[in-house]
Design an enzyme around this catalytic site. Structure first.
Site, PDB file in Angstrom:
ATOM      1  N   LYS A   1      -3.113  -2.121   6.941  1.00 30.61           N
ATOM      2  CA  LYS A   1      -4.135  -3.106   6.666  1.00 30.61           C
ATOM      3  C   LYS A   1      -4.870  -3.525   7.982  1.00 30.61           C
ATOM      4  O   LYS A   1      -6.322  -3.524   7.544  1.00 30.61           O
ATOM      5  CB  LYS A   1      -3.636  -4.621   5.837  1.00 30.61           C
ATOM      6  CG  LYS A   1      -4.244  -5.145   5.547  1.00 30.61           C
ATOM      7  CD  LYS A   1      -4.686  -5.828   4.083  1.00 30.61           C
ATOM      8  CE  LYS A   1      -5.957  -6.492   4.104  1.00 30.61           C
ATOM      9  NZ  LYS A   1      -5.226  -8.256   4.145  1.00 30.61           N
TER      10      LYS A   1
ATOM     11  N   LYS B   1      -1.794   5.967  11.605  1.00 30.47           N
ATOM     12  CA  LYS B   1      -1.096   4.813  11.199  1.00 30.47           C
ATOM     13  C   LYS B   1      -2.397   4.316   9.754  1.00 30.47           C
ATOM     14  O   LYS B   1      -3.083   3.513  10.282  1.00 30.47           O
ATOM     15  CB  LYS B   1      -0.874   3.941  11.852  1.00 30.47           C
ATOM     16  CG  LYS B   1       0.971   3.472  10.650  1.00 30.47           C
ATOM     17  CD  LYS B   1       1.034   2.882  11.208  1.00 30.47           C
ATOM     18  CE  LYS B   1       1.906   1.671  10.617  1.00 30.47           C
ATOM     19  NZ  LYS B   1       2.884   0.619  10.914  1.00 30.47           N
TER      20      LYS B   1
ATOM     21  N   CYS C   1      -1.701  -3.816  23.222  1.00 34.04           N
ATOM     22  CA  CYS C   1      -0.180  -2.979  22.011  1.00 34.04           C
ATOM     23  C   CYS C   1      -0.591  -1.886  21.337  1.00 34.04           C
ATOM     24  O   CYS C   1      -1.437  -1.979  21.380  1.00 34.04           O
ATOM     25  CB  CYS C   1      -0.268  -4.190  20.866  1.00 34.04           C
ATOM     26  SG  CYS C   1       0.900  -4.183  19.720  1.00 34.04           S
TER      27      CYS C   1
ATOM     28  N   HIS D   1      -1.778  -2.220  17.000  1.00 32.78           N
ATOM     29  CA  HIS D   1      -2.210  -3.221  16.933  1.00 32.78           C
ATOM     30  C   HIS D   1      -3.507  -3.128  17.778  1.00 32.78           C
ATOM     31  O   HIS D   1      -4.166  -3.411  17.113  1.00 32.78           O
ATOM     32  CB  HIS D   1      -2.134  -4.307  16.608  1.00 32.78           C
ATOM     33  CG  HIS D   1      -0.704  -5.198  15.682  1.00 32.78           C
ATOM     34  ND1 HIS D   1      -0.173  -5.088  15.860  1.00 32.78           N
ATOM     35  CD2 HIS D   1      -0.518  -4.824  14.475  1.00 32.78           C
ATOM     36  CE1 HIS D   1       0.744  -4.544  14.897  1.00 32.78           C
ATOM     37  NE2 HIS D   1       0.444  -5.226  14.260  1.00 32.78           N
TER      38      HIS D   1
ATOM     39  N   HIS E   1       0.987  -1.002   0.045  1.00 33.54           N
ATOM     40  CA  HIS E   1       0.320  -0.392   0.052  1.00 33.54           C
ATOM     41  C   HIS E   1       0.843   0.822  -0.274  1.00 33.54           C
ATOM     42  O   HIS E   1       2.261   1.027  -0.305  1.00 33.54           O
ATOM     43  CB  HIS E   1      -0.999  -0.175   1.349  1.00 33.54           C
ATOM     44  CG  HIS E   1      -0.737   0.114   2.566  1.00 33.54           C
ATOM     45  ND1 HIS E   1       0.320   1.444   3.062  1.00 33.54           N
ATOM     46  CD2 HIS E   1      -0.680  -1.264   3.184  1.00 33.54           C
ATOM     47  CE1 HIS E   1       0.675   0.476   4.275  1.00 33.54           C
ATOM     48  NE2 HIS E   1       0.423  -0.453   4.463  1.00 33.54           N
TER      49      HIS E   1
ATOM     50  N   CYS F   1       2.649  -8.060  15.651  1.00 37.52           N
ATOM     51  CA  CYS F   1       4.673  -7.042  15.479  1.00 37.52           C
ATOM     52  C   CYS F   1       5.309  -8.638  15.546  1.00 37.52           C
ATOM     53  O   CYS F   1       6.746  -8.107  15.573  1.00 37.52           O
ATOM     54  CB  CYS F   1       4.723  -6.485  16.908  1.00 37.52           C
ATOM     55  SG  CYS F   1       3.819  -5.163  17.176  1.00 37.52           S
TER      56      CYS F   1
ATOM     57  N   HIS G   1       4.193   1.259   2.160  1.00 33.66           N
ATOM     58  CA  HIS G   1       5.087   0.806   1.643  1.00 33.66           C
ATOM     59  C   HIS G   1       5.919   0.673   0.297  1.00 33.66           C
ATOM     60  O   HIS G   1       6.942   1.309   0.172  1.00 33.66           O
ATOM     61  CB  HIS G   1       4.478  -0.941   0.936  1.00 33.66           C
ATOM     62  CG  HIS G   1       3.689  -1.920   1.870  1.00 33.66           C
ATOM     63  ND1 HIS G   1       2.717  -1.299   1.501  1.00 33.66           N
ATOM     64  CD2 HIS G   1       4.255  -1.721   3.968  1.00 33.66           C
ATOM     65  CE1 HIS G   1       2.720  -2.142   2.928  1.00 33.66           C
ATOM     66  NE2 HIS G   1       3.602  -2.574   3.813  1.00 33.66           N
TER      67      HIS G   1
ATOM     68  N   CYS H   1       2.505 -10.185  20.703  1.00 31.80           N
ATOM     69  CA  CYS H   1       1.831  -9.209  20.158  1.00 31.80           C
ATOM     70  C   CYS H   1       1.963 -10.420  18.482  1.00 31.80           C
ATOM     71  O   CYS H   1       3.169 -10.521  18.428  1.00 31.80           O
ATOM     72  CB  CYS H   1       2.049  -8.255  19.651  1.00 31.80           C
ATOM     73  SG  CYS H   1       0.918  -7.498  18.277  1.00 31.80           S
TER      74      CYS H   1
END
Ligand code: ME8
Length: 638
Positions: free
Chosen positions: A297, A294, A142, A145, A17, A128, A20, A125
């Site tokens: 996905k 942030k 976390c 997440h 996305h 991560c 990246h 997690c």
């Protein structure tokens, strides 16, 4: 000089996305910049294919992990070239070369006595792929997440990372740019002010099989982060091979802040333990956000890079990403921002500079530069100093990971050249033989400036810059930032071709609300109160010119707006002005007025307005500003 840059290797549990794409485009741009200045450069990217997260994603799809990673990894691999990205190698952690490297590395660390077997229980997690300490969690969740980590206790292998804490602190303190920008260096030093725990580097196969075997215990696989970080030397063929010796000493890693800790703490200590030198710089950027979260996905707020590319083109998208985000800080993404930057920076500032310059060259000098004018310009020390300072500042920004600053400097130069057109008015110089030498000088400055700009933007917009050089009759393969080399190339006297707009304006259906806002902004009675002070340079940004009104008519369905057609030294434009209440359309035709010529165009009631007519406003009255004696249309107002 040599240069080596890496992206993170991306997890294959999601397709690429915008986040990246940003890191990968930054690395591609830096590689292109270093090649442009003659450095031997190497660019590595790839995919991270082991661990719980990937095993779970494959299970969810109901396919074997290997089939799953083959499929998603190939998606990354073919996506990048579609965004103008040219990597030298694409590494996958499931490749045999990488498995061999990880084994060899683990053996070295083990022989050093830095690995022990022990039991550990902690909060883990899966997103991560790491254990968290209580103090790192936010409200028990976390921080990335927003999920509750699971408590896991098991026997595992540990790396004595804690042994290297003091060494690492000294390293970071002694080299202020080792981690940059500074905010992340400070963050790491603050983290290191607490005792550093050892790192769990294995997972029992009874729980997870999808990983690289621990060479000295076949019941365990390597922790995915320990495996993944090593990719940066696998890609160079460590320990053998010329690539490793040539490029490892100058390694630049580029990552976002989410993976600061593994890169700033795990990786240098791992390298130290294995007896390898550390990388040169860790370059850390912020997040692309949507609605202040942030982009990721898992949150589901990702931007589809293909749609953006189809609408604006690869080069413009690359320009937007690099110009908009200040490296190191977060940036809020919006489609509107892309549209605005595209139209103002590319279509307007840069595109118009090109179009106006080469059209005039064609018209006044037959499309070629007189070689004598080129030679003379090279003797102009002020001009040469301007170019040198520009190139030095821009290069310094790229070398220090400030891509948006480098581009800002290039755009200051675009502004400088646009201003040159306004102040020198080549259409006036073209009228007399006496001013012919000055005309030739100005046109030479513009064309040489454009050639340099082409080279300056080439790392970011490789396609458009090559096209620009070709239209100037130059060979893009010889592109250079060197003023002498550019003059030499231009001196061969090839005819310059105008061609179509470099960046056609992007139009978008405006919402009625927005059109109404734009209309209000154009109406003189609602103009904002003047601000206290204006610097000369701010004022000079306004391109004020005389314009002859050749046609005027009320806009249908509007009580306020008149559509004016004006001419400014051979250039015709439409300006929509909110002056219907004060003037009859017919009385305006034939008048010479003063207009702001470089105002960002707006669409008013479906008509594109390219400028603003200046008026003095009084008590319910309005007077046009007109020159006190007859002046040719297009004369600069200074
Ligand atoms: O962390 N804004 O892979 P990953 C900016 N496999 N950059 C972003 C971003 C955003 N919203 N989202 C992702 C991993 N990125 C590991 C790395 S390296 C040895 C192992 C970019 O697929 C950014 O570069 O989660 C970030 O660091 C990376 O993608 C994380 O990619």
């Amino acid at each position: 000089m040599t240069y080596y840059i890496t992206t993170p290797i991306y997890y294959v549990n999601a397709k690429p996305h915008l986040g990246h794409a940003y890191t990968t485009i930054v690395c591609d741009t830096l590689t292109r910049f270093h090649r442009l200045v003659g450095d031997e450069s190497y660019f590595l990217t790839g995919t991270d294919e082991h661990g719980d997260k990937i095993a779970l994603a494959a299970a969810k799809e109901g396919v074997r992990p290997q089939d799953y990673v083959d499929y998603v990894s190939s998606h990354f691999k073919v996506t990048w070239p579609k965004f103008g990205i040219r990597y030298d190698d694409f590494i996958r952690t499931t490749e045999q070369r990488h498995k061999d490297t990880v084994s060899r590395f683990l053996d070295l660390v083990n022989r050093k006595g830095d690995i022990y077997f022990g039991e550990y229980g902690g909060l883990y997690c899966v997103g991560c792929e790491r254990f968290y300490t209580e103090r790192e969690l936010v409200g028990g969740l976390c921080p990335d997440h927003k999920t509750k980590p699971a408590y896991i206790a098991e026997q595992n292998y540990f790396f004595r990372m804690g042994n290297y804490q003091d060494w690492l602190i000294d390293l970071i303190r002694s080299d202020p740019s080792f981690i940059r920008p500074e905010r992340y260096r400070n963050e790491v030093l603050s983290f290191l002010s607490e005792p550093l725990e050892d790192l769990c580097i294995s997972r029992p196969k009874s729980r997870l099989e999808w990983g690289i075997d621990i060479p000295f215990d076949r019941h365990y696989v390597t922790y995915v982060w320990f495996d993944a970080l090593i990719n940066y030397i696998t890609g160079l063929g460590w320990p053998e091979g010329g690539l490793y010796h040539r490029f490892w000493p100058v390694a630049e890693h580029c990552v976002a802040k989410d993976i600061l800790k593994p890169h700033a703490i795990f990786w240098p200590t791992m390298l130290k333990s294995a007896g390898l030198p550390v990388y040169r710089h860790l370059n850390v950027h912020g997040y692309w956000q949507m609605d202040e979260a942030k982009m990721s996905k898992s949150v589901g707020n990702v931007v589809d890079i293909f749609t953006l590319r189809d609408e604006f083109g690869t080069d413009a998208l690359r320009y937007f990403l690099l110009r908009e985000m200040t490296f190191g800080l977060d940036s809020e993404f919006s489609y509107q921002r892309v549209l605005e930057r595209y139209n103002s920076d590319l279509a307007n500032d840069f595109g118009n500079l090109w179009q106006r310059s080469v059209t005039m060259l064609d018209k006044y000098l037959g499309g070629t530069l007189p070689p004598a004018a080129l030679a003379e310009l090279s003797q102009d020390s002020d001009w040469e100093r301007l170019l040198r300072e520009l190139v030095d500042g821009y290069s310094d920004d790229f070398r220090n990971m400030r891509p948006s600053e480098a581009l800002r400097k290039a755009w200051d130069f675009v502004g400088h050249l646009n201003k040159l057109i306004v102040t020198e008015a080549p259409w006036v110089l073209a009228r007399s033989v006496e001013t012919l030498p000055r005309l030739e000088r100005v046109m030479t400055m513009l064309v040489k400036g454009l050639a340099l700009l082409g080279a300056l933007v080439s790392p970011v917009m490789p396609g458009k810059s090559a096209e620009l050089w070709r239209r100037l009759g130059l060979d893009p393969d010889t592109m250079s930032l060197d003023s002498g080399a550019i003059s030499e190339a231009l001196s061969h006297g090839r005819r310059i071709s105008v061609g179509e707009a470099l960046f056609a304006r992007a139009e978008r259906e405006e919402s009625p609300k927005k059109a109404a806002r734009a209309q209000a902004a154009a109406a003189p009675e609602e103009s904002p109160a003047p601000s206290a002070e204006l610097s000369i340079s701010e004022f000079k940004r306004a391109d004020l010119r005389t314009a002859l009104i050749t046609a005027a008519e009320p806009l249908p369905k509007s009580q306020k707006l008149l559509k004016l057609t004006v001419t400014m030294g051979g250039e015709e434009r439409v300006i929509v002005a909110g002056i219907q209440k004060y003037f009859e359309a017919s009385e305006l035709v034939g008048k010479t007025v003063v207009v702001v010529a470089n105002l960002a165009p707006v669409k008013l009631m479906g008509v594109k307005s390219q400028g603003m007519v200046l008026c003095a406003s009084g008590n319910d009255t309005l007077a046009l500003l007109v020159p006190s004696r007859e002046m040719p249309p297009g004369s600069p107002v200074t």
